[in-house]
Design a protein around this motif. Structure first.
Motif, PDB file in Angstrom:
ATOM      1  N   GLN A  46       0.829  -1.205   0.000  1.00 50.46           N
ATOM      2  CA  GLN A  46       0.000   0.000   0.000  1.00 50.46           C
ATOM      3  C   GLN A  46       0.861   1.252   0.000  1.00 50.46           C
ATOM      4  O   GLN A  46       0.535   2.237  -0.674  1.00 50.46           O
ATOM      5  N   ARG A  47       1.957   1.218   0.721  1.00 54.07           N
ATOM      6  CA  ARG A  47       2.855   2.384   0.768  1.00 54.07           C
ATOM      7  C   ARG A  47       3.559   2.598  -0.568  1.00 54.07           C
ATOM      8  O   ARG A  47       3.840   3.734  -0.958  1.00 54.07           O
ATOM      9  N   LEU A  48       3.862   1.497  -1.274  1.00 51.45           N
ATOM     10  CA  LEU A  48       4.520   1.613  -2.575  1.00 51.45           C
ATOM     11  C   LEU A  48       3.559   2.149  -3.635  1.00 51.45           C
ATOM     12  O   LEU A  48       3.971   2.823  -4.579  1.00 51.45           O
ATOM     13  N   GLY A  49       2.283   1.831  -3.507  1.00 48.67           N
ATOM     14  CA  GLY A  49       1.274   2.381  -4.399  1.00 48.67           C
ATOM     15  C   GLY A  49       0.961   1.524  -5.604  1.00 48.67           C
ATOM     16  O   GLY A  49      -0.170   1.081  -5.775  1.00 48.67           O
ATOM     17  N   SER A  50       1.933   1.266  -6.447  1.00 46.82           N
ATOM     18  CA  SER A  50       1.665   0.537  -7.698  1.00 46.82           C
ATOM     19  C   SER A  50       2.024  -0.941  -7.608  1.00 46.82           C
ATOM     20  O   SER A  50       2.020  -1.642  -8.614  1.00 46.82           O
ATOM     21  N   TYR A  51       2.349  -1.425  -6.414  1.00 45.07           N
ATOM     22  CA  TYR A  51       2.691  -2.828  -6.224  1.00 45.07           C
ATOM     23  C   TYR A  51       1.469  -3.611  -5.746  1.00 45.07           C
ATOM     24  O   TYR A  51       0.657  -3.110  -4.969  1.00 45.07           O
ATOM     25  N   LYS A  52       1.366  -4.848  -6.231  1.00 47.61           N
ATOM     26  CA  LYS A  52       0.284  -5.745  -5.836  1.00 47.61           C
ATOM     27  C   LYS A  52       0.772  -6.681  -4.740  1.00 47.61           C
ATOM     28  O   LYS A  52       1.876  -7.230  -4.826  1.00 47.61           O
ATOM     29  N   CYS A  53      -0.036  -6.853  -3.692  1.00 47.04           N
ATOM     30  CA  CYS A  53       0.314  -7.755  -2.594  1.00 47.04           C
ATOM     31  C   CYS A  53      -0.241  -9.146  -2.877  1.00 47.04           C
ATOM     32  O   CYS A  53      -1.438  -9.308  -3.141  1.00 47.04           O
ATOM     33  N   LEU A  54       0.625 -10.149  -2.844  1.00 49.36           N
ATOM     34  CA  LEU A  54       0.224 -11.534  -3.057  1.00 49.36           C
ATOM     35  C   LEU A  54       0.676 -12.390  -1.874  1.00 49.36           C
ATOM     36  O   LEU A  54       1.725 -12.124  -1.283  1.00 49.36           O
ATOM     37  N   ASP A  55      -0.095 -13.390  -1.563  1.00 46.74           N
ATOM     38  CA  ASP A  55       0.240 -14.332  -0.487  1.00 46.74           C
ATOM     39  C   ASP A  55       0.224 -15.733  -1.081  1.00 46.74           C
ATOM     40  O   ASP A  55      -0.802 -16.166  -1.624  1.00 46.74           O
ATOM     41  N   THR A  56       1.339 -16.444  -1.000  1.00 47.11           N
ATOM     42  CA  THR A  56       1.424 -17.750  -1.656  1.00 47.11           C
ATOM     43  C   THR A  56       0.435 -18.763  -1.070  1.00 47.11           C
ATOM     44  O   THR A  56      -0.119 -19.584  -1.804  1.00 47.11           O
ATOM     45  N   ASP A  57       0.207 -18.691   0.239  1.00 51.31           N
ATOM     46  CA  ASP A  57      -0.761 -19.613   0.847  1.00 51.31           C
ATOM     47  C   ASP A  57      -2.178 -19.335   0.347  1.00 51.31           C
ATOM     48  O   ASP A  57      -2.939 -20.259   0.046  1.00 51.31           O
ATOM     49  N   THR A  58      -2.529 -18.062   0.258  1.00 48.96           N
ATOM     50  CA  THR A  58      -3.860 -17.692  -0.227  1.00 48.96           C
ATOM     51  C   THR A  58      -4.053 -18.111  -1.677  1.00 48.96           C
ATOM     52  O   THR A  58      -5.108 -18.645  -2.062  1.00 48.96           O
ATOM     53  N   LEU A  59      -3.025 -17.886  -2.501  1.00 47.45           N
ATOM     54  CA  LEU A  59      -3.096 -18.299  -3.904  1.00 47.45           C
ATOM     55  C   LEU A  59      -3.243 -19.811  -4.025  1.00 47.45           C
ATOM     56  O   LEU A  59      -3.992 -20.314  -4.875  1.00 47.45           O
ATOM     57  N   LEU A  60      -2.525 -20.534  -3.172  1.00 49.48           N
ATOM     58  CA  LEU A  60      -2.591 -22.001  -3.210  1.00 49.48           C
ATOM     59  C   LEU A  60      -3.985 -22.490  -2.843  1.00 49.48           C
ATOM     60  O   LEU A  60      -4.527 -23.412  -3.472  1.00 49.48           O
ATOM     61  N   GLU A  61      -4.577 -21.863  -1.827  1.00 48.69           N
ATOM     62  CA  GLU A  61      -5.932 -22.261  -1.422  1.00 48.69           C
ATOM     63  C   GLU A  61      -6.948 -21.963  -2.520  1.00 48.69           C
ATOM     64  O   GLU A  61      -7.859 -22.753  -2.774  1.00 48.69           O
ATOM     65  N   ARG A  62      -6.764 -20.835  -3.207  1.00 50.92           N
ATOM     66  CA  ARG A  62      -7.698 -20.490  -4.291  1.00 50.92           C
ATOM     67  C   ARG A  62      -7.513 -21.422  -5.491  1.00 50.92           C
ATOM     68  O   ARG A  62      -8.487 -21.809  -6.136  1.00 50.92           O
ATOM     69  N   ALA A  63      -6.266 -21.772  -5.781  1.00 51.96           N
ATOM     70  CA  ALA A  63      -6.001 -22.627  -6.940  1.00 51.96           C
ATOM     71  C   ALA A  63      -6.505 -24.051  -6.736  1.00 51.96           C
ATOM     72  O   ALA A  63      -6.938 -24.711  -7.685  1.00 51.96           O
ATOM     73  N   THR A  64      -6.450 -24.537  -5.502  1.00 50.59           N
ATOM     74  CA  THR A  64      -6.843 -25.915  -5.215  1.00 50.59           C
ATOM     75  C   THR A  64      -8.253 -26.014  -4.634  1.00 50.59           C
ATOM     76  O   THR A  64      -8.782 -27.120  -4.483  1.00 50.59           O
ATOM     77  N   ASN A  65      -8.832 -24.861  -4.265  1.00 53.66           N
ATOM     78  CA  ASN A  65     -10.145 -24.833  -3.611  1.00 53.66           C
ATOM     79  C   ASN A  65     -10.129 -25.666  -2.332  1.00 53.66           C
ATOM     80  O   ASN A  65     -11.114 -26.332  -1.994  1.00 53.66           O
ATOM     81  N   SER A  66      -8.994 -25.636  -1.634  1.00 54.70           N
ATOM     82  CA  SER A  66      -8.835 -26.377  -0.380  1.00 54.70           C
ATOM     83  C   SER A  66      -8.049 -25.522   0.605  1.00 54.70           C
ATOM     84  O   SER A  66      -7.273 -24.654   0.204  1.00 54.70           O
ATOM     85  N   SER A  67      -8.233 -25.778   1.884  1.00 49.42           N
ATOM     86  CA  SER A  67      -7.454 -25.073   2.898  1.00 49.42           C
ATOM     87  C   SER A  67      -6.063 -25.692   2.998  1.00 49.42           C
ATOM     88  O   SER A  67      -5.838 -26.834   2.570  1.00 49.42           O
ATOM     89  N   ILE A  68      -5.140 -24.947   3.569  1.00 45.64           N
ATOM     90  CA  ILE A  68      -3.779 -25.469   3.753  1.00 45.64           C
ATOM     91  C   ILE A  68      -3.815 -26.731   4.614  1.00 45.64           C
ATOM     92  O   ILE A  68      -3.129 -27.712   4.322  1.00 45.64           O
ATOM     93  N   ALA A  69      -4.629 -26.702   5.653  1.00 45.98           N
ATOM     94  CA  ALA A  69      -4.732 -27.868   6.541  1.00 45.98           C
ATOM     95  C   ALA A  69      -5.239 -29.093   5.774  1.00 45.98           C
ATOM     96  O   ALA A  69      -4.737 -30.213   5.970  1.00 45.98           O
ATOM     97  N   ASP A  70      -6.222 -28.893   4.905  1.00 44.90           N
ATOM     98  CA  ASP A  70      -6.765 -30.013   4.131  1.00 44.90           C
ATOM     99  C   ASP A  70      -5.729 -30.562   3.151  1.00 44.90           C
ATOM    100  O   ASP A  70      -5.652 -31.774   2.918  1.00 44.90           O
TER     101      ASP A  70
END
Length: 302
Positions: free
Chosen positions: A128-152
């Motif tokens: 947010q401070r950088l302004g033009s940068y996108k924040c990504l989280d590898t765990d969140t992306l993995l959960e969205r790609a697999t439609n499963s939680s990390i625990a699962d």
């Protein structure tokens, strides 16, 4: 490439394209380098695409930091370190994060560290401070790609299976630019992952085990952490994991110590300040060559 890998690439590309509204640049040419020393710089030529306008750049891979060498003088913004240029009174109204964006020239920032160290929250604050940068989280992306939680995923695939998927996520993410990426705590275990992290700037959030245990105990986070679900002693487990990973963590470009009670904004401010000084201490090769040529009374070759 597996179907899962292709899906991850498409997912991330779609997210970035929607967020920024421009054509996502193609993957960078691969180059294996060591951090700050030992191996000569690897130089390749590529084309950055923004709003369908092609601009030629020379990409110099130096210790994991992809410097873009402006082909024309007009592209050199020559932004200075605000912490050196301005006094404390003059800093009011100046956002060092915005100035850092220009100095980074698209280079990704990767946060590494133990679970509960604050990688996701700090990464979001820095983006947010950088302004033009996108924040990504590898765990969140993995959960969205697999439609499963990390625990699962841990339960069905085991830790090795999870690490395979995690590596595929990082492989998809590191091909893009202008990203602040928060990674899983164990992503540094595999050398192949470490080589991808080194295409950007790596920041280790160093947090004491006691602080991590205190943070996890105050929320529902501990129940979401597969490596902590079977333990009777959370602190001991965290200490053992840290012992295995700390040598890798400490190979980061920057190590930011986070104490108990330090706010997210304070950590983000320290990260931005440290990055400004890191760039000062590791200038692009073309700038050094330019300064040397000018000192010798030579014209800078366009």
């Amino acid at each position: 490439w597996t179907l899962m890998s292709m899906w991850m690439v498409l997912l991330i590309a779609t997210m970035l394209d929607a967020a920024w509204g421009f054509v996502v640049p193609p993957p960078r040419p691969a180059a294996m380098v060591l951090k700050r020393g030992g191996i000569p710089f690897t130089t390749t030529t590529t084309t950055a695409s923004n709003n369908n306008k092609n601009m030629p750049f020379i990409v110099v891979k130096a210790g994991g930091f992809d410097y873009q060498d402006p082909v024309t003088e007009s592209l050199d913004q020559d932004i200075e370190n605000p912490y050196e240029k301005y006094g404390p009174d003059e800093m009011e109204g100046i956002e060092p994060g915005r100035l850092l964006t220009a100095r980074l020239q698209g280079t990704n920032i990767y946060f590494i560290g133990m679970m509960g160290s604050g990688k996701s929250t700090v990464g979001n604050a820095v983006a947010q401070r950088l302004g033009s940068y996108k924040c990504l989280d590898t765990d969140t992306l993995l959960e969205r790609a697999t439609n499963s939680s990390i625990a699962d995923i841990f339960e069905s695939e085991g830790e090795d299976g999870f690490r395979d998927l995690e590596s595929q996520i990082l492989d998809a993410v590191h091909a893009h630019v202008r990203c602040v990426v928060s990674t899983g705590g164990g992503i540094v275990i595999r050398l192949a992952n470490w080589s991808k992290l080194q295409t950007g700037l790596v920041i280790y959030l160093d947090v004491e085990p006691d602080v991590i245990v205190n943070r996890l105990s105050k929320s529902e986070e501990q129940a979401k952490r597969p490596l902590l679900q079977q333990t009777q002693n959370t602190k001991e487990t965290i200490e053992k994991l840290l012992e295995k990973r700390e040598a890798r963590y400490n190979q980061a470009d920057l190590v930011v110590k986070v104490e108990e009670g330090t706010t997210v904004d304070e950590v983000a401010t320290q990260v931005i300040k440290d990055l400004h000084y890191f760039i000062d201490e590791n200038p692009p090769a073309w700038k050094e060559a330019k300064a040397k040529a000018q000192a010798e009374g030579l014209d800078w070759v366009q």
